[in-house]
Design a protein around this motif. Sequence first.
Motif, mmCIF file in Angstrom:
data_model
loop_
_atom_site.group_PDB
_atom_site.id
_atom_site.type_symbol
_atom_site.label_atom_id
_atom_site.label_comp_id
_atom_site.label_asym_id
_atom_site.label_seq_id
_atom_site.Cartn_x
_atom_site.Cartn_y
_atom_site.Cartn_z
ATOM 1 N N SER A 1 0.825 -1.209 0.000
ATOM 2 C CA SER A 1 0.000 0.000 0.000
ATOM 3 C C SER A 1 0.857 1.257 0.000
ATOM 4 C CB SER A 1 -0.934 -0.004 1.207
ATOM 5 O OG SER A 1 -0.206 0.009 2.426
ATOM 6 N N THR A 2 1.946 1.270 0.767
ATOM 7 C CA THR A 2 2.765 2.474 0.819
ATOM 8 C C THR A 2 3.597 2.650 -0.435
ATOM 9 O OG1 THR A 2 4.509 1.283 2.022
ATOM 10 C CG2 THR A 2 2.891 2.497 3.339
ATOM 11 N N ARG A 3 3.981 1.561 -1.075
ATOM 12 C CA ARG A 3 4.804 1.668 -2.287
ATOM 13 C C ARG A 3 3.962 1.810 -3.550
ATOM 14 N NH1 ARG A 3 7.867 3.138 1.464
ATOM 15 N NH2 ARG A 3 9.669 1.880 2.010
ATOM 16 N N GLY A 4 2.670 1.575 -3.466
ATOM 17 C CA GLY A 4 1.782 1.881 -4.582
ATOM 18 C C GLY A 4 1.644 0.808 -5.640
ATOM 19 N N TRP A 5 1.997 -0.434 -5.331
ATOM 20 C CA TRP A 5 1.891 -1.505 -6.318
ATOM 21 C C TRP A 5 0.479 -2.082 -6.327
ATOM 22 C CZ3 TRP A 5 5.917 -1.498 -9.398
ATOM 23 C CH2 TRP A 5 7.163 -1.100 -8.891
ATOM 24 N N THR A 6 -0.029 -2.404 -7.491
ATOM 25 C CA THR A 6 -1.349 -3.016 -7.606
ATOM 26 C C THR A 6 -1.262 -4.509 -7.289
ATOM 27 O OG1 THR A 6 -1.094 -3.606 -9.943
ATOM 28 C CG2 THR A 6 -1.935 -1.375 -9.441
#
Length: 286
Positions: free
Chosen positions: A196-201
């Motif tokens: 969630s913090t790194r933004g990966w789907t």
Amino acid sequence: MSPTPTLARRFWEAIEPVHAVAYFAPEPAEAARALGLIGWWMGYFAGRLAPLGPVRAPEASALCFAFAPARVARALPDAWAYTTPEKVLDTRLGAVETALSRVLPPVGTRHLEQLTDLLETAVEDCGHEGRALAAAWSGVPRPDGVLGRLWLASTVLREHRGDGHVIAVAHAGLTGLEAGLTHAATGNVPRELLQSTRGWTDAQWETARRRLVAKGLLDRDSRLTRSGGTLRRDLEHATDRLAADPVTRLGAAGVEEAIRLATPLARHLVDRGVIPVPNPIGAPRP
């Protein structure tokens, strides 16, 4: 049994929470919003990369490749339409000083000065080969106040180590996302927090997981295989080895003294909830 932490790792664990106040205390985010930056992540990337100038998304993604490029591209270069790197840097330093004055324990000015002097000495011998973030932050003029100086020195040291970690990951043939999966597989940081913090789907995470399974680094339950565990240990050892410059500069006695002075600050920040544990950085309670 986990191996005994190296001196370089113990040094990082003791000073990382001081730097991380920039991410978890409200003052830096509020300062970024006051400049017109939209959303927490725009403030994060603009604040972290400000010493480099008006950096664009491709360069920022290369430097911060643990993050999904789409997350970076939503912040940069748009941030520079609202303000300048110089203003971001100036307000960030002021906000961090304000935050540290609020959240640090009352250890006394002499304690802070001794620690700051040691960290600034450690910074002097940090090599910058292949380390753009450390080089950029090392060029920031020292603030006048001891809290600003303390934060800046801890920031140069952690970016020096972080740049070295990026070098180690790239040398191991992993992408930033794949490195994140192996980190989550250690159990030290939950997948949900990293993703969630790194933004990966979910789709990106699953594709990377399948690659690591095919490489024999993860099993089908996303646990490290024997080869994966060896690779992860090698990554951490390489990161420690590449962070040896400040340790060499201070010597074992100097590093131990810095750890002794920094640990009460770091533990206070963790115990008071200023720096959460676990956190996506992977920093533990010293």
